[in-house]
Design an enzyme around this catalytic site. Structure first.
Site, short mmCIF file in Angstrom:
data_model
loop_
_atom_site.label_atom_id
_atom_site.label_comp_id
_atom_site.label_asym_id
_atom_site.label_seq_id
_atom_site.Cartn_x
_atom_site.Cartn_y
_atom_site.Cartn_z
CG ASP A 147 -2.27 0.75 0.82
OD1 ASP A 147 -2.47 1.89 0.25
OD2 ASP A 147 -3.36 0.78 2.17
CG ASP A 148 -0.09 5.03 -0.37
OD1 ASP A 148 -0.43 4.44 -1.21
OD2 ASP A 148 -0.42 5.62 0.93
CB CYS A 198 -5.13 2.99 -1.77
SG CYS A 198 -4.02 4.01 -1.01
#
Length: 520
Positions: free
Chosen positions: A53-54, A89
């Site tokens: 995530d990221d 996201c």
């Protein structure tokens, strides 16, 4: 006469007997082939996807991932031109699941009103997402971690909503957390606290996937998707890693703390140079992001060892990637994603598996909308029967298995988010902004809505972007001579090139399925 008739009948009987013998031989051959395949254990390859995530790739985000780079990248392929089609996201994850650009799956941002895990998403693209097809191919499927930002909330169907295609479901309710979260475990709420041994989400989903492997049926292939929270905020590292990288700071080169000159409205607002408070904050975020990734690196190592111990490693494709990139100080923006620049749209992508030679560095551009097609290609699905915008990149990894053509250009699109009223931390910017910091730097706004066409074919490396704002702002960059996107060349470039890029962009923004792959 009678002898002739009798002879004819005899010939006829012999022919029928010959046909029966041929049929029996065919059946015997098929049976023997089946036996040989069964003896060899031939079945579709297993697939594992680790989706973080990221995690950026431009600013050194893969530096902590020593085991991952060795066990996946060095054992297979590293894609040096991997991109998300939207740098946020929920829209990005929706693109991964559906294989579609945002204008086709219609998830625009992380909010329910922006279709993140909405009823519209659930009834439409989610019902046609790649797990549905894998399930039809007799894959045993496991999900663990963050799904979509609004998943599990009351308005999005609560925890009892299990997306179709998943056999074992361990999904985080809401956005990334490391402790004190709720999981939907096969449709039932499971609350967790703050014990590292019991609750640390990265470790928990790994352990459940290992149990899934123990309990699986060896006769059928499996698909595992692990989506840990790292390195997303709140950047809570495992206890053993909280003192790592204490002397590391965010890189100061490239576009770091550069004035957003000749850029769209949002990039012209940040304080420049950044105050010391912002520098301290972003350096701390940078370090803590790396710390959280060390547990993901451990996850990859344990997963590879497990696959090896159950004799499945050589028949398993393992994909490692992120939903989007990230920035820490570029163009004086403290921390976030959402921007059109390299640091936010480039992602790590490493793959190992059958037919993939080790230590490959692949330059062909690959998009996150290509993952679904690639998984289904591996599983044996006829790709002409599915509604996706992406294309399989199995051929880029394993040319011996497939033929392919690389795409000459592609689309990146994003719909900005803003608040209808003024942000109390930054009233001077007026309404329409969001993600604001105390020193009046906002990371997003309604007018941060853009679509870009990117060429990356060895001859041209260009980026052309149009904004849906009151200025009809345009940005264009020569990525070969200006990799950090410091100079907007829109006023210097040949008008015919601008026209070509504009026409490509128009076509891409309305493309669907084949037309997204075949634009000239």
């Amino acid at each position: 006469m009678s002898g002739g008739r009798g002879g004819g009948a005899a010939v006829h009987r012999r022919r029928r007997g010959g046909g029966a013998a041929a049929a029996a031989l065919t059946l015997l051959t098929a049976w023997l082939t089946c036996c040989v395949r069964c003896a060899e254990g031939v079945k579709p390859s297993n697939i594992v996807l680790v989706l973080v995530d990221d995690q950026d790739v431009v600013l050194g985000g893969m530096t902590p991932m020593k085991k991952t780079k060795e066990l996946i990248g060095e054992a297979g392929a590293t894609f040096v031109n991997a991109f998300t089609v939207t740098p946020l996201c929920c829209p990005s994850r929706s693109s991964i699941l559906s294989g579609r650009y945002p204008h086709n799956h219609e998830v625009r941002n992380n909010s329910l009103s922006g279709n993140c895990s909405s009823a519209q998403w659930q009834k439409g693209p989610e019902a046609e997402a790649f797990p549905v097809y894998l399930s039809k191919q007799k894959y045993q499927t496991f999900f663990g971690g963050k799904y979509l930002n609004q998943y599990g909330t009351k308005a999005a169907g609560d925890v009892d909503h299990i997306p179709p295609g998943w056999d074992q479901w361990n999904a985080l309710v809401g956005n990334s957390q490391y402790y004190n979260y709720t999981l939907s475990v096969n449709g039932k709420a499971e609350k967790h606290g703050d014990s590292y041994e019991k609750d640390y989400l990265t470790d928990l989903i790994l352990n459940r996937s290992l149990s899934f492997l123990d309990d699986r049926s060896p006769q059928h292939p499996f698909f595992i998707m692990l989506a840990p929270p790292a390195p997303h905020s709140p950047w809570t590292a495992a206890p053993q890693y909280q003192k790592e990288f204490n002397n590391v700071q965010a890189p100061r080169d490239g576009s770091f703390d550069k004035l957003g000159k000749d850029k769209h409205w949002l990039l012209r607002q940040p304080v420049n140079p950044m105050p010391n408070s912002s520098l301290t904050f972003l350096d701390n975020a940078y370090r803590r992001r790396w710390q959280t990734l060390l547990s993901v690196d451990d996850m990859v190592e344990k997963l590879v060892k497990k696959l090896d111990s159950i004799n499945e490693l050589n028949n398993t494709y393992i994909f490692y990637t992120s939903d989007n990139g990230y920035h820490t100080g570029q163009f004086s923006l403290p921390i976030d994603k959402r921007q059109l620049y390299e640091f936010d749209i480039r992602t790590p992508l490493l793959v190992r598996g059958p037919g993939i030679k080790p230590n490959q560095m692949i330059k062909a551009p690959v998009l996150n909308i290509d993952l679904a097609s690639t998984f289904l290609d591996i599983s044996g699905v006829n790709l002409s029967t599915i509604n996706v915008d992406g294309q399989s990149f199995l051929a880029q990894m394993a040319p011996s298995l497939r033929n392919s053509t690389a795409r000459p250009f592609f689309l990146v699109e994003y719909t900005g988010e803003g608040n209808p009223t003024k942000d109390p931390t930054c009233p001077k910017l007026g309404p329409g902004v969001s993600q604001c910091f105390p020193d009046c730097v906002c990371e997003d706004a309604f007018n941060n809505t853009y679509a870009c066409v990117r060429t990356l074919d060895g001859k041209q490396d260009l980026q052309y972007c149009e904004f849906a704002d009151s200025e009809s702002f345009v940005e264009m960059y020569n990525m070969t001579s200006d990799p950090h996107q410091l100079e907007n060349i829109v006023k210097k470039v040949d008008p015919s090139i601008l026209q070509d890029m504009n026409q490509r962009l128009i076509k891409l923004q309305s493309c669907m399925g084949d037309s997204c792959r075949n634009i000239k």
